[in-house]
Enzyme design. Structure first.
Site, PDB file in Angstrom:
ATOM      1  CD  GLU A  68      -6.046   4.585  -0.864  1.00  0.00           C
ATOM      2  OE1 GLU A  68      -7.084   4.328  -1.527  1.00  0.00           O
ATOM      3  OE2 GLU A  68      -6.043   4.700   0.363  1.00  0.00           O
ATOM      4  CE1 TYR A  89      -3.741   2.510   1.050  1.00  0.00           C
ATOM      5  CE2 TYR A  89      -1.863   3.602   2.053  1.00  0.00           C
ATOM      6  CZ  TYR A  89      -3.169   3.639   1.601  1.00  0.00           C
ATOM      7  OH  TYR A  89      -3.893   4.806   1.691  1.00  0.00           O
TER       8      TYR A  89
END
Ligand code: GDP
Ligand code: MN
Length: 394
Positions: free
Chosen positions: A195, A108
């Site tokens: 993101e 991530y």
């Protein structure tokens, strides 16, 4: 403003980030054509394609919006299924088709505007692929944070340090470069969030058929700063109206500033300061405003009519207070708009109108002829609106 994965990936690609190829399809037939292309690509290590719903919600995977297909027929079927879905209330109008990745590991990585520190902040984790909020709850130590001064950016040493802390292993160089690229993307497009989840190590067929691993942006979520949209004329086209409140869409269309509130007295005012004053006086008269609405300067009849529709779309509204101080805005234009709007109105709601300033006389005449209730002062108008709302409620 949130934008869809495919559009976000295009921005990332333009900034030099590694993004696997993709095509957008609006029909199963288009998805099939894209699938044929990716299934025939010698670099495709899985012999499959991935088909992903383009909707502005998270967790598409869990909702059945991300599926793999191993043939053109299957791709067409799967695309048809996904295009028929409604995910968390939103219809799927487009799908992304790409080569299915052979995922080795999911990370991530995001960069966002951290208002509390007035800095940009990177968030990274070796536990990618799941919602970062869940990692934060279950294993907070697995998350790495790095603040960045927006003017200094992410220097090379800080990018390396971030990559090591997250634990990209042999892919640390790519990890550091991607971190820098995400920041570059954020600044280039005035985004407040970029993101990548998952940022994945994938295995591909190399030149001699040998497997090679690389780090790629497998998913992308970008939100753009609404206040900066004027600096990027192309971005308005990326807006997804499905994901927006219809009242916001309508307000923007007519250049109205509209904010829905909890009360039952709809307010239509020109000028933000006067709108707030009007709300204060409604409260002082014992009522609760149902909205803030600034129709802006120089409003013409059609804008007034649109404002009236927005107010009446709120079922809580029991009375309407119109307060116009005519400067550039002409009173008679507003009056005509009100008369037109009442003609189209689907439900009868008492209305009190106060118009002063430019062409107030003409306005008063028009309103009188159309049997509108008027008021000379703002206090009087507020009191009448509150009394009408109570009478309607009773
Ligand atoms: P989200 O659920 O909306 O965040 O959509 P993602 O694009 O992140 O996909 C969800 C999950 O599906 C990922 O975490 C992966 O595990 C899986 N996934 C997505 N793309 C691929 C792919 O190309 N190949 C494989 N094997 N899995 C994928
Ligand atoms: Mn994701």
């Amino acid at each position: 403003m949130k934008i869809q994965e495919a559009d976000a990936k295009a921005l990332l690609l333009a900034q030099g980030l590694p993004v696997p190829p993709w095509e957008v399809a609006r029909t199963p037939t288009q998805a099939r054509a894209a699938a044929v292309k990716f299934l025939g690509d010698p670099a495709n290590a899985t012999g499959k394609v991935v088909i992903k719903a383009q909707v502005l919600v998270g967790g598409r995977g869990k909702a059945g919006g991300v599926k793999l297909a191993g043939s053109a027929d299957e791709a067409e079927d799967v695309a048809a299924q996904i295009l028929a879905l409604e995910i968390k209330g939103l219809p799927v109008r487009r799908v992304l088709v790409g080569p299915a990745a052979d995922i080795v590991k999911e990370y991530y990585l995001s960069v966002l505007l951290d208002r509390s520190t007035r800095r940009l902040m990177f968030i990274g984790s070796a536990e990618g692929g799941v919602e970062i909020e869940q990692v934060a709850r279950d294993n907070p130590a697995a998350i790495v944070y790095e603040h960045v001064d927006p003017l200094l950016g992410l220097p090379d040493y800080a990018a390396r340090e971030l990559a090591f802390k997250i634990g990209f292993g042999p892919h640390w160089k790519a990890g550091a470069a991607i971190a820098k690229g995400l920041l570059k993307t954020m600044l280039a497009y005035d985004a407040d969030l970029v993101e990548i989840n998952p940022l994945a190590v994938i295995r591909e067929h190399g030149a001699q058929g040998t497997p090679v691993e690389r780090l790629v942006c497998l998913d992308a979520k970008v939100t753009l700063d609404d206040s900066a949209l004027a600096r990027h004329p192309g971005h308005e086209a990326l807006r997804d109206l499905d994901a927006e409140d219809p009242a916001d869409v309508e307000a923007r269309r007519y250049d109205l500033t509209f904010i829905k509130l909890e009360g039952d007295i709809g307010c239509m005012v020109n000028g933000a300061g006067l709108a707030m004053t009007t709300m204060d006086l409604v409260k002082r008269a014992g009522g609760e405003p149902a909205n803030f609405l600034d129709i802006g300067g120089g409003a013409k009849a059609d804008r007034v009519a649109a404002a009236m529709r927005l107010i009446l779309d709120d079922p809580n509204v029991k009375a309407i207070l119109v307060n116009i101080f005519g400067g550039i805005t002409r009173g008679d234009e507003v009056a005509r708009g009100l008369i037109e709007a009442r003609g189209q109105q689907e439900r009868e709601v008492p209305m009190v109108v106060r118009i002063v300033g430019t062409n107030a006389e003409e306005a008063a005449e028009l309103l009188r002829a159309a049997h509108f209730e008027t008021a000379a002062t703002l206090d009087e108008a507020a009191a009448k609106a509150v009394a009408s709302a109570r009478a309607t409620a009773a």
